[in-house]
Design a protein around this motif. Sequence first.
Motif, PDB file in Angstrom:
ATOM      1  N   ASP A 168      -5.665 -25.518 -74.818  1.00  0.00           N
ATOM      2  CA  ASP A 168      -6.043 -24.144 -75.155  1.00  0.00           C
ATOM      3  C   ASP A 168      -7.113 -24.222 -76.229  1.00  0.00           C
ATOM      4  O   ASP A 168      -7.174 -25.200 -76.998  1.00  0.00           O
ATOM      5  CB  ASP A 168      -4.828 -23.363 -75.661  1.00  0.00           C
ATOM      6  CG  ASP A 168      -5.024 -21.851 -75.579  1.00  0.00           C
ATOM      7  OD1 ASP A 168      -6.146 -21.419 -75.225  1.00  0.00           O
ATOM      8  OD2 ASP A 168      -4.069 -21.118 -75.871  1.00  0.00           O
ATOM      9  N   ASP A 189      -3.734 -29.305 -77.575  1.00  0.00           N
ATOM     10  CA  ASP A 189      -3.374 -29.719 -76.219  1.00  0.00           C
ATOM     11  C   ASP A 189      -1.995 -30.370 -76.189  1.00  0.00           C
ATOM     12  O   ASP A 189      -1.364 -30.610 -77.228  1.00  0.00           O
ATOM     13  CB  ASP A 189      -4.448 -30.636 -75.622  1.00  0.00           C
ATOM     14  CG  ASP A 189      -4.622 -31.942 -76.375  1.00  0.00           C
ATOM     15  OD1 ASP A 189      -3.609 -32.563 -76.729  1.00  0.00           O
ATOM     16  OD2 ASP A 189      -5.776 -32.361 -76.611  1.00  0.00           O
ATOM     17  N   TYR A 204      -1.619 -30.299 -58.509  1.00  0.00           N
ATOM     18  CA  TYR A 204      -0.841 -29.066 -58.628  1.00  0.00           C
ATOM     19  C   TYR A 204       0.656 -29.366 -58.672  1.00  0.00           C
ATOM     20  O   TYR A 204       1.397 -28.776 -59.480  1.00  0.00           O
ATOM     21  CB  TYR A 204      -1.150 -28.127 -57.457  1.00  0.00           C
ATOM     22  CG  TYR A 204      -2.361 -27.263 -57.666  1.00  0.00           C
ATOM     23  CD1 TYR A 204      -2.318 -26.168 -58.526  1.00  0.00           C
ATOM     24  CD2 TYR A 204      -3.561 -27.531 -57.000  1.00  0.00           C
ATOM     25  CE1 TYR A 204      -3.427 -25.371 -58.720  1.00  0.00           C
ATOM     26  CE2 TYR A 204      -4.677 -26.736 -57.194  1.00  0.00           C
ATOM     27  CZ  TYR A 204      -4.605 -25.651 -58.052  1.00  0.00           C
ATOM     28  OH  TYR A 204      -5.704 -24.856 -58.258  1.00  0.00           O
ATOM     29  N   HIS A 217      -3.941 -23.763 -70.237  1.00  0.00           N
ATOM     30  CA  HIS A 217      -4.162 -24.041 -68.826  1.00  0.00           C
ATOM     31  C   HIS A 217      -4.343 -25.542 -68.617  1.00  0.00           C
ATOM     32  O   HIS A 217      -4.678 -26.267 -69.555  1.00  0.00           O
ATOM     33  CB  HIS A 217      -5.383 -23.277 -68.294  1.00  0.00           C
ATOM     34  CG  HIS A 217      -6.636 -23.564 -69.058  1.00  0.00           C
ATOM     35  ND1 HIS A 217      -6.938 -22.958 -70.254  1.00  0.00           N
ATOM     36  CD2 HIS A 217      -7.659 -24.408 -68.791  1.00  0.00           C
ATOM     37  CE1 HIS A 217      -8.096 -23.404 -70.705  1.00  0.00           C
ATOM     38  NE2 HIS A 217      -8.554 -24.289 -69.838  1.00  0.00           N
ATOM     39  N   PRO A 218      -4.113 -26.034 -67.390  1.00  0.00           N
ATOM     40  CA  PRO A 218      -4.192 -27.479 -67.129  1.00  0.00           C
ATOM     41  C   PRO A 218      -5.588 -27.925 -66.692  1.00  0.00           C
ATOM     42  O   PRO A 218      -6.414 -27.124 -66.263  1.00  0.00           O
ATOM     43  CB  PRO A 218      -3.205 -27.662 -65.984  1.00  0.00           C
ATOM     44  CG  PRO A 218      -3.352 -26.391 -65.194  1.00  0.00           C
ATOM     45  CD  PRO A 218      -3.579 -25.306 -66.218  1.00  0.00           C
ATOM     46  N   HIS A 219      -5.817 -29.232 -66.812  1.00  0.00           N
ATOM     47  CA  HIS A 219      -6.992 -29.891 -66.235  1.00  0.00           C
ATOM     48  C   HIS A 219      -6.578 -31.279 -65.774  1.00  0.00           C
ATOM     49  O   HIS A 219      -5.629 -31.874 -66.298  1.00  0.00           O
ATOM     50  CB  HIS A 219      -8.130 -30.025 -67.248  1.00  0.00           C
ATOM     51  CG  HIS A 219      -8.888 -28.759 -67.496  1.00  0.00           C
ATOM     52  ND1 HIS A 219      -9.587 -28.108 -66.506  1.00  0.00           N
ATOM     53  CD2 HIS A 219      -9.038 -28.019 -68.623  1.00  0.00           C
ATOM     54  CE1 HIS A 219     -10.148 -27.019 -67.023  1.00  0.00           C
ATOM     55  NE2 HIS A 219      -9.828 -26.946 -68.297  1.00  0.00           N
ATOM     56  N   GLY A 247      -9.703 -24.796 -58.585  1.00  0.00           N
ATOM     57  CA  GLY A 247      -9.168 -24.303 -59.847  1.00  0.00           C
ATOM     58  C   GLY A 247      -9.601 -25.191 -60.998  1.00  0.00           C
ATOM     59  O   GLY A 247     -10.778 -25.527 -61.131  1.00  0.00           O
ATOM     60  N   PRO A 248      -8.653 -25.646 -61.835  1.00  0.00           N
ATOM     61  CA  PRO A 248      -9.003 -26.453 -63.008  1.00  0.00           C
ATOM     62  C   PRO A 248      -9.028 -27.954 -62.735  1.00  0.00           C
ATOM     63  O   PRO A 248      -9.131 -28.744 -63.665  1.00  0.00           O
ATOM     64  CB  PRO A 248      -7.869 -26.119 -63.981  1.00  0.00           C
ATOM     65  CG  PRO A 248      -6.689 -25.915 -63.091  1.00  0.00           C
ATOM     66  CD  PRO A 248      -7.230 -25.286 -61.825  1.00  0.00           C
ATOM     67  N   GLY A 279      -5.724 -18.932 -73.765  1.00  0.00           N
ATOM     68  CA  GLY A 279      -4.773 -19.079 -72.669  1.00  0.00           C
ATOM     69  C   GLY A 279      -4.601 -20.529 -72.278  1.00  0.00           C
ATOM     70  O   GLY A 279      -5.549 -21.165 -71.808  1.00  0.00           O
ATOM     71  N   ILE A 290      -2.573 -30.135 -70.591  1.00  0.00           N
ATOM     72  CA  ILE A 290      -2.663 -28.694 -70.805  1.00  0.00           C
ATOM     73  C   ILE A 290      -3.346 -28.482 -72.141  1.00  0.00           C
ATOM     74  O   ILE A 290      -2.992 -29.129 -73.138  1.00  0.00           O
ATOM     75  CB  ILE A 290      -1.263 -28.041 -70.807  1.00  0.00           C
ATOM     76  CG1 ILE A 290      -0.600 -28.212 -69.443  1.00  0.00           C
ATOM     77  CG2 ILE A 290      -1.356 -26.559 -71.163  1.00  0.00           C
ATOM     78  CD1 ILE A 290       0.843 -27.754 -69.400  1.00  0.00           C
ATOM     79  N   TYR A 315       3.175 -28.290 -61.778  1.00  0.00           N
ATOM     80  CA  TYR A 315       4.355 -27.427 -61.633  1.00  0.00           C
ATOM     81  C   TYR A 315       5.656 -28.185 -61.918  1.00  0.00           C
ATOM     82  O   TYR A 315       6.671 -27.567 -62.256  1.00  0.00           O
ATOM     83  CB  TYR A 315       4.385 -26.809 -60.238  1.00  0.00           C
ATOM     84  CG  TYR A 315       3.317 -25.750 -60.049  1.00  0.00           C
ATOM     85  CD1 TYR A 315       3.266 -24.638 -60.877  1.00  0.00           C
ATOM     86  CD2 TYR A 315       2.357 -25.876 -59.041  1.00  0.00           C
ATOM     87  CE1 TYR A 315       2.281 -23.677 -60.718  1.00  0.00           C
ATOM     88  CE2 TYR A 315       1.367 -24.913 -58.874  1.00  0.00           C
ATOM     89  CZ  TYR A 315       1.332 -23.820 -59.720  1.00  0.00           C
ATOM     90  OH  TYR A 315       0.362 -22.857 -59.561  1.00  0.00           O
TER      91      TYR A 315
END
Length: 267
Positions: free
Chosen positions: A80, A55, A250, A35-37, A236-237, A33, A78, A254
């Motif tokens: 995975d 990435d 964040y 996802h960001p960091h 979160g991340p 999945g 981002i 987005y």
Amino acid sequence: MLPNRYANKVGPFVFLDYVRPAFKETITKNGMGAHPHRGIATLTYILQGEVEHFDSAGNEAIIHSGGAQWMKAGNGIIHDENLNYDSQTESKFIQGFQFWINLPATNKAEKPAHIAVQAGEIPKKEFPNESGWLKVIVGSYEDLSSKIPNYSKQFLYHIQLKAGAQFPVAMESKTEVAAFLPIQNVVLNDTEFQAGEFIEFDKAPGEIEINNTSLITVDVLLFGGEEYTEPVVAEGPFVMNSQTEIATAYRDFYAGKYGEIKLTAQK
């Protein structure tokens, strides 16, 4: 395993997730999945199996049993990962760890980076009489140094001891250090700890004596470093230095500022 009710961080390490030994009969093509960091470096150390990384900075790599992958999220990325059994061996088991290493504030603003280190590239010290070994996953030990960058004093050692063997590790003053015992019970400084335990030590200088009183080989992960003294705000991340920076992380995510994963080959 980290954070837990006893510790939120150990040196620069703010997160530890353990994948217990598990049987995986088939290879899958889908990642875990995307996802960001932001604000950290992730470190995946695989004992059994293989890990495919991809990435939004265009990095792609596969490590096999005994290897490690380090990714500096920096100002946002981002990624995975795909965890499978090792296609280079006959073993169908997977087992490994993921650490998050908190970056100093100045490095949180840098561009992302990635390094894949195969098992044969990890520095290793053999103990006398074939009694065990120490692998330097992060940091340095004596004349051995990992390829993974250091932004503060930090270390991650994987120590293996044969039955009846013991090994002391010297620690400097004010060093934060913890141990994790993946599978077997181990005696640390004359106290026996159970498999699966997280053990944090005090900051006094001295030795941590690892003693294998069992009849089987044991493994110990020892990690830590100098105290991270800047504010730590995690959500979160993202791990930043203020709530405002978390909000910005964040917002940038987005807004699409972390890019997207574009694979060079079809998975």
